[in-house]
Design an enzyme around this catalytic site. Structure first.
Site, PDB file in Angstrom:
ATOM      1  N   LYS A 171      47.759  70.545  19.181  1.00  0.00           N
ATOM      2  CA  LYS A 171      47.521  70.635  20.632  1.00  0.00           C
ATOM      3  C   LYS A 171      48.509  71.583  21.300  1.00  0.00           C
ATOM      4  CE  LYS A 171      48.210  66.201  21.223  1.00  0.00           C
ATOM      5  NZ  LYS A 171      48.483  65.831  19.827  1.00  0.00           N
ATOM      6  N   ARG A 175      46.456  59.493  27.566  1.00  0.00           N
ATOM      7  CA  ARG A 175      46.595  58.909  26.230  1.00  0.00           C
ATOM      8  C   ARG A 175      45.895  57.562  26.137  1.00  0.00           C
ATOM      9  NH1 ARG A 175      50.611  62.547  24.064  1.00  0.00           N
ATOM     10  NH2 ARG A 175      51.722  61.537  22.393  1.00  0.00           N
ATOM     11  N   ARG A 220      62.171  67.228  15.714  1.00  0.00           N
ATOM     12  CA  ARG A 220      62.093  66.135  16.682  1.00  0.00           C
ATOM     13  C   ARG A 220      62.452  64.805  16.032  1.00  0.00           C
ATOM     14  NH1 ARG A 220      56.369  66.789  19.781  1.00  0.00           N
ATOM     15  NH2 ARG A 220      56.498  64.520  19.552  1.00  0.00           N
ATOM     16  N   ARG A 232      57.421  70.159  11.006  1.00  0.00           N
ATOM     17  CA  ARG A 232      57.437  70.827  12.331  1.00  0.00           C
ATOM     18  C   ARG A 232      58.871  71.131  12.776  1.00  0.00           C
ATOM     19  NH1 ARG A 232      54.157  68.398  17.316  1.00  0.00           N
ATOM     20  NH2 ARG A 232      55.318  66.486  16.856  1.00  0.00           N
ATOM     21  N   ARG A 274      53.072  56.350  15.267  1.00  0.00           N
ATOM     22  CA  ARG A 274      52.373  57.183  16.269  1.00  0.00           C
ATOM     23  C   ARG A 274      50.888  57.308  15.932  1.00  0.00           C
ATOM     24  NH1 ARG A 274      55.791  62.222  15.709  1.00  0.00           N
ATOM     25  NH2 ARG A 274      54.555  63.159  17.355  1.00  0.00           N
TER      26      ARG A 274
HETATM   27  P1  ADP Z   1      50.650  68.573  18.462  1.00  0.00           P
HETATM   28  O1  ADP Z   1      51.055  69.268  19.736  1.00  0.00           O
HETATM   29  O2  ADP Z   1      49.187  68.212  18.426  1.00  0.00           O
HETATM   30  O3  ADP Z   1      51.525  67.401  18.124  1.00  0.00           O
HETATM   31  P2  ADP Z   1      51.667  70.997  17.150  1.00  0.00           P
HETATM   32  O4  ADP Z   1      50.970  72.100  17.848  1.00  0.00           O
HETATM   33  O5  ADP Z   1      53.088  70.770  17.477  1.00  0.00           O
HETATM   34  O6  ADP Z   1      50.816  69.614  17.276  1.00  0.00           O
HETATM   35  O7  ADP Z   1      51.492  71.267  15.580  1.00  0.00           O
HETATM   36  C1  ADP Z   1      52.076  70.373  14.609  1.00  0.00           C
HETATM   37  C2  ADP Z   1      52.601  71.191  13.430  1.00  0.00           C
HETATM   38  O8  ADP Z   1      51.505  71.763  12.718  1.00  0.00           O
HETATM   39  C3  ADP Z   1      53.516  72.344  13.824  1.00  0.00           C
HETATM   40  O9  ADP Z   1      54.552  72.439  12.869  1.00  0.00           O
HETATM   41  C4  ADP Z   1      52.595  73.568  13.781  1.00  0.00           C
HETATM   42  O10 ADP Z   1      53.311  74.767  13.474  1.00  0.00           O
HETATM   43  C5  ADP Z   1      51.629  73.184  12.659  1.00  0.00           C
HETATM   44  N1  ADP Z   1      50.275  73.722  12.861  1.00  0.00           N
HETATM   45  C6  ADP Z   1      49.615  73.908  14.027  1.00  0.00           C
HETATM   46  N2  ADP Z   1      48.371  74.411  13.820  1.00  0.00           N
HETATM   47  C7  ADP Z   1      48.250  74.527  12.455  1.00  0.00           C
HETATM   48  C8  ADP Z   1      47.194  74.986  11.587  1.00  0.00           C
HETATM   49  N3  ADP Z   1      46.022  75.386  12.064  1.00  0.00           N
HETATM   50  N4  ADP Z   1      47.430  74.943  10.262  1.00  0.00           N
HETATM   51  C9  ADP Z   1      48.627  74.510   9.763  1.00  0.00           C
HETATM   52  N5  ADP Z   1      49.647  74.069  10.525  1.00  0.00           N
HETATM   53  C10 ADP Z   1      49.468  74.074  11.851  1.00  0.00           C
HETATM   54  P1  AMP Z   2      53.954  64.332  22.161  1.00  0.00           P
HETATM   55  O1  AMP Z   2      54.951  65.405  22.424  1.00  0.00           O
HETATM   56  O2  AMP Z   2      52.657  64.526  22.889  1.00  0.00           O
HETATM   57  O3  AMP Z   2      53.755  64.098  20.667  1.00  0.00           O
HETATM   58  O4  AMP Z   2      54.572  62.996  22.758  1.00  0.00           O
HETATM   59  C1  AMP Z   2      55.805  62.473  22.281  1.00  0.00           C
HETATM   60  C2  AMP Z   2      56.011  61.062  22.834  1.00  0.00           C
HETATM   61  O5  AMP Z   2      56.093  61.113  24.282  1.00  0.00           O
HETATM   62  C3  AMP Z   2      54.872  60.064  22.554  1.00  0.00           C
HETATM   63  O6  AMP Z   2      54.989  59.457  21.278  1.00  0.00           O
HETATM   64  C4  AMP Z   2      55.066  59.059  23.704  1.00  0.00           C
HETATM   65  O7  AMP Z   2      56.154  58.190  23.468  1.00  0.00           O
HETATM   66  C5  AMP Z   2      55.450  59.983  24.869  1.00  0.00           C
HETATM   67  N1  AMP Z   2      54.265  60.435  25.603  1.00  0.00           N
HETATM   68  C6  AMP Z   2      53.793  61.719  25.705  1.00  0.00           C
HETATM   69  N2  AMP Z   2      52.708  61.764  26.478  1.00  0.00           N
HETATM   70  C7  AMP Z   2      52.474  60.492  26.888  1.00  0.00           C
HETATM   71  C8  AMP Z   2      51.473  59.888  27.683  1.00  0.00           C
HETATM   72  N3  AMP Z   2      50.469  60.585  28.227  1.00  0.00           N
HETATM   73  N4  AMP Z   2      51.547  58.536  27.891  1.00  0.00           N
HETATM   74  C9  AMP Z   2      52.541  57.817  27.360  1.00  0.00           C
HETATM   75  N5  AMP Z   2      53.506  58.321  26.583  1.00  0.00           N
HETATM   76  C10 AMP Z   2      53.476  59.643  26.333  1.00  0.00           C
END
Ligand code: ADP
Ligand code: AMP
Length: 220
Positions: free
Chosen positions: A14, A89, A161, A128, A172
């Protein structure tokens, strides 16, 4: 104007895709996770309340997150739309979002669900790395920075993270299944949901998301 929601399990891509689509359509990415992490880093009252929930992989209470997003949506850069990344969420947050948008004479155009299986999510999250300065996202195998500890875009420091540890990833994923997944049916019922396969190259997935957005917004 495009008001978009990007949904999907943690690690679906995302953030990666929102950053690219944000640049393409010149609309801001609103990542509730990023805003909460900035509050934790700055030790604000909100950050101190949110930290325990985030560390355990639970959702931060709705009232905290909803008012945070409501405030952000009134900022000038959202006048041409925005991408909501990680919000709503659960169904209660979705209802609150509709109320907030209605007050601003806006509505959601499309909910893009990025679909990735659990085993791939675990691989993605465990590798990541995120830039402390600009929030750019990398992966130790799939999207390597030129130097392991440094951001290619701004030379900021890359870090892992706290919630990208294996135990927290499982928690999660369970929260996603139990609390967030019901939103798929919720938005299908409103004819706003569009699923996009989240596996393959980042560019191909961006292309599929752009097509979904242009198709849906041409039809409205
Ligand atoms: P989210 O925001 O949904 O938690 P991220 O965008 O942070 O996900 O992506 C999670 C991990 O996967 C990151 O390390 C990113 O570089 C990697 N990633 C994102 N898109 C792809 C893809 N299409 N193929 C492989 N790895 C990916
Ligand atoms: P994310 O960066 O989207 O993976 O979110 C990291 C953490 O932030 C989650 O595991 C939750 O603890 C909190 N969080 C992010 N967005 C929300 C949301 N919309 N509602 C509640 N908690 C959230």
């Amino acid at each position: 104007m495009y008001n978009l929601i990007f949904m999907g399990p943690p690690g679906a891509g995302k953030g990666t895709q929102s950053q690219l689509i944000s640049e393409k359509f010149s609309i801001p990415q609103i990542s509730t996770g990023d805003i909460l992490r900035a509050n934790v880093r700055d030790k604000t009252e909100l950050g101190q309340e949110a930290k325990g929930y985030m560390d355990s992989g639970a959702l931060v209470p709705d009232e905290l997150v909803v008012s945070m997003v409501a405030g952000r949506l009134t900022e000038a850069d959202c006048s041409k739309g925005c991408i909501l990344d990680g919000f709503p969420r659960n169904v209660s947050q979705a209802g609150a979002l509709e109320d907030t948008l209605a007050e601003l004479n806006k509505s959601i155009d499309i909910v893009v669900g990025i679909e990735v299986e659990d085993a791939e999510v675990v691989r993605r999250l465990s590798g990541r790395r995120v830039c402390r300065e600009c929030g750019a996202t990398y992966h130790t195998s799939f999207n390597k920075p030129s130097n392991a500890d440094t951001c290619d875009k701004c030379s900021g420091e890359l870090y892992q993270r706290d919630d990208d540890k294996e135990e927290t990833i499982e928690a999660r994923l369970k929260v996603y299944r139990d609390e967030t997944l019901p939103l798929v049916e919720y938005y299908k019922g409103k004819k706003l949901f569009k699923g996009v396969a989240g596996v393959g190259s980042v560019d191909d997935i961006t292309g599929a998301i752009v097509s979904a957005i242009e198709e849906c917004c041409d039809n409205t």
